[in-house]
Motif scaffolding. Structure first.
Motif, PDB file in Angstrom:
ATOM      1  N   UNK A  52       0.827  -1.208   0.000  1.00 34.63           N
ATOM      2  CA  UNK A  52       0.000   0.000   0.000  1.00 34.63           C
ATOM      3  C   UNK A  52       0.861   1.258   0.000  1.00 34.63           C
ATOM      4  N   UNK A  53       1.833   1.306  -0.882  1.00 29.92           N
ATOM      5  CA  UNK A  53       2.684   2.488  -0.931  1.00 29.92           C
ATOM      6  C   UNK A  53       1.932   3.660  -1.545  1.00 29.92           C
ATOM      7  N   UNK A 102       0.481   6.412   3.610  1.00 34.50           N
ATOM      8  CA  UNK A 102       1.822   6.723   4.079  1.00 34.50           C
ATOM      9  C   UNK A 102       1.869   6.886   5.580  1.00 34.50           C
ATOM     10  N   UNK A 103       0.913   7.609   6.128  1.00 33.73           N
ATOM     11  CA  UNK A 103       0.924   7.842   7.569  1.00 33.73           C
ATOM     12  C   UNK A 103       0.469   6.627   8.371  1.00 33.73           C
ATOM     13  N   UNK A 143       8.242   5.447   4.095  1.00 29.54           N
ATOM     14  CA  UNK A 143       6.949   6.128   4.034  1.00 29.54           C
ATOM     15  C   UNK A 143       7.128   7.639   3.948  1.00 29.54           C
ATOM     16  N   UNK A 144       8.028   8.191   4.748  1.00 30.52           N
ATOM     17  CA  UNK A 144       8.246   9.638   4.696  1.00 30.52           C
ATOM     18  C   UNK A 144       8.800  10.076   3.338  1.00 30.52           C
ATOM     19  N   UNK A 145       9.675   9.266   2.746  1.00 29.52           N
ATOM     20  CA  UNK A 145      10.211   9.645   1.440  1.00 29.52           C
ATOM     21  C   UNK A 145       9.119   9.636   0.376  1.00 29.52           C
ATOM     22  N   UNK A 146       8.270   8.616   0.397  1.00 26.43           N
ATOM     23  CA  UNK A 146       7.178   8.577  -0.569  1.00 26.43           C
ATOM     24  C   UNK A 146       6.255   9.781  -0.401  1.00 26.43           C
ATOM     25  N   UNK A 147       5.940  10.117   0.844  1.00 28.81           N
ATOM     26  CA  UNK A 147       5.088  11.274   1.102  1.00 28.81           C
ATOM     27  C   UNK A 147       5.773  12.576   0.690  1.00 28.81           C
ATOM     28  N   UNK A 274       7.564  -3.829  -2.780  1.00 26.33           N
ATOM     29  CA  UNK A 274       6.552  -2.853  -2.402  1.00 26.33           C
ATOM     30  C   UNK A 274       5.732  -2.550  -3.644  1.00 26.33           C
ATOM     31  N   UNK A 275       4.445  -2.310  -3.458  1.00 31.09           N
ATOM     32  CA  UNK A 275       3.585  -1.963  -4.582  1.00 31.09           C
ATOM     33  C   UNK A 275       2.584  -0.912  -4.165  1.00 31.09           C
ATOM     34  N   UNK A 276       2.129  -0.136  -5.146  1.00 26.46           N
ATOM     35  CA  UNK A 276       1.138   0.889  -4.873  1.00 26.46           C
ATOM     36  C   UNK A 276      -0.197   0.273  -4.498  1.00 26.46           C
ATOM     37  N   UNK A 277      -0.939   0.960  -3.639  1.00 31.16           N
ATOM     38  CA  UNK A 277      -2.240   0.442  -3.204  1.00 31.16           C
ATOM     39  C   UNK A 277      -3.204   0.368  -4.373  1.00 31.16           C
TER      40      UNK A 277
END
Length: 454
Positions: A52-53, A102-103, A143-147, A274-277
């Motif tokens: 769920x990235x 992300x959060x 998560x912080x980098x993706x956000x 990792x994969x997108x949601x």
């Protein structure tokens, strides 16, 4: 097996000032994680940490594919639909999944790290303790980098350095969120990764669990996004010195519905899965790859038929994800490390060494005995080549948007994006403020987070 219930997990940051969720009813099977075993169980939640990235909006915005008017009408995700046209996504009466997912990861990481602080690290539990802590730090950094790649101002945009991310300090739902600066945001990410590198084991039992190598791989990705090319070079070199084997694309069938195995099984290039949601617009029933990308692949380049499928409308859809489906692969893989290493060598003036590393990758992407190595290019030509190959190899991974921000705000390459939809032409200028997405409205209302300007 215990069922771990993380209070507020589905609310994440959006309800940081709303205590109502504390009234959630519990039963005897619902417990708060408090032991090392509990934390390991939570870290094993693949759907959370590897499924769920936050990549939907930047994937839609990066101009790697096009949508017809009818396909665009079918998109149901509000943020993705507006990101495709680079329109403001106010989220007045709807959720923002890229922000929330992300959060959620960050909240879970905080619960683990806070729980660890209550457990004594002893000689008997030191190894497990360190692995749990290292994994939590890696996931928080990821998560912080993706956000940051979506909701924080780009590195290089000094005028808007104040608009970093809200860096949550704890799992406390009463904590009121405020923005940190962009510098503080990226420093926090790097601090987590440096600590994770010291704690994690060299190898992992599977690619759902981070290792020392994956912490270095994510560091290479972050350093590259920051324009810190010497640091990216060293991090990528550490990865390449220690692990993995490139796939030989000659071993895969272009006639398969999806060219690579489902969920990456047996894919030796994957360092961390990792994969997108969800990214609806990439699905073969909707998205069509840009013609300039299609024509950039040489006749004997196997990627053209492994990555794409010619549809009945005469255009190409995408089928080449390392997820083995139409989902977006956002994890870390060896091919990316080769490209980072090659690019940074060339930038450092070691042009032929960089081309040698690029050749090492590309020979595995071409039909047998057809690849002709690149030699003797001058620096600018070599850099243009490796950046083109980066675009061709790493497309639809949520990375193009990150690259565009780097190219425009750090390197001043003045890349503009253009799209036509339903008779309207949309343009995103090279340093447009819309390279930073707006924070969800309910976050602005329920916290002290200041909205990014428009």
């Amino acid at each position: 097996m215990k069922k771990l219930i993380i209070l507020g997990l589905t609310i994440a940051l959006t309800s940081a000032c709303n205590p109502d969720f504390l009234d959630i009813k519990r039963d005897r099977k619902q417990v708060i994680p408090e032991s090392l075993d509990d934390f390991n169980l939570l870290l094993g939640d693949v759907s959370l940490f590897s499924g769920s990235s936050a990549a939907s909006m930047r994937s839609a915005a990066a101009e790697e594919f096009t949508l017809s008017e009818s396909a665009w009408d079918l998109i149901t995700t509000f943020g993705e639909k507006n990101a495709y046209r680079w329109q403001d996504e106010r989220f007045m009466d709807t959720e923002c999944p890229d922000w929330n997912y992300g959060y959620k990861r960050i909240l879970s990481a905080h619960i683990i790290l806070e729980g660890l602080s209550k457990i004594e690290r002893t000689g008997a539990n030191a190894n497990v303790y360190d692995q749990v802590k290292g994994k939590a730090l890696f996931h928080r950094a990821n998560a912080y980098f993706q956000l940051a790649s979506e909701f924080a101002a780009p590195i290089g945009d000094e005028e808007h350095n104040a608009y970093g991310l809200p860096l949550r300090k704890s799992a406390d739902p009463q904590e009121v969120s405020i923005r940190s600066s962009v510098s503080e945001t990226y420093n926090s990410i790097l601090e987590d990764l440096l600590a994770a590198q010291q704690l994690l084991g060299v190898e992992s039992t599977d690619f759902y669990q981070p290792s020392k190598s994956t912490a270095y791989a994510l560091s290479a990705r972050v350093y590259l996004a920051m324009g810190r090319y010497n640091d990216a070079l060293e991090a990528a070199k550490t990865v390449l010195d220690g692990a993995g084997k490139l796939l030989n694309y000659q071993n895969f069938s272009a006639s398969s519905r999806y060219s690579f195995p489902s969920r990456g099984v047996g894919n030796s290039e994957i360092l961390f899965y990792d994969q997108g949601y969800s990214t609806e617009s990439v699905a073969p029933t909707k998205g069509r790859i840009n013609a300039d990308l299609i024509t950039s692949y040489a006749e004997n380049d196997l990627r053209k038929n492994l990555f794409f499928k010619l549809e009945s409308d005469g255009l190409y859809s995408y089928k080449g994800s390392y997820v083995g489906s139409s989902s977006v692969f956002t994890g870390l893989a060896l091919d990316e490390m080769y490209l980072i290493y090659a690019e940074c060598l060339i930038r450092a003036g070691q042009v032929q060494l960089g081309l040698d590393k690029l050749n090492e990758l590309l020979v595995t992407r071409f039909a047998k005995n057809t690849y002709q190595e690149y030699k003797g290019l001058e620096k600018n030509a070599a850099l243009d080549l490796v950046l083109l190959e980066r675009r061709k190899q790493l497309l639809i991974r949520g990375l193009r948007w990150i690259d565009l921000r780097r190219f425009n705000f750090i390197e001043n390459r003045n890349i503009q994006l253009h799209r036509a939809l339903a008779g309207e032409m949309y343009t995103l200028m090279a340093k447009d403020l819309k390279f930073t997405f707006l924070a969800p409205n309910n976050v602005i209302v329920n916290s002290k987070v200041i909205q990014f300007p428009r």
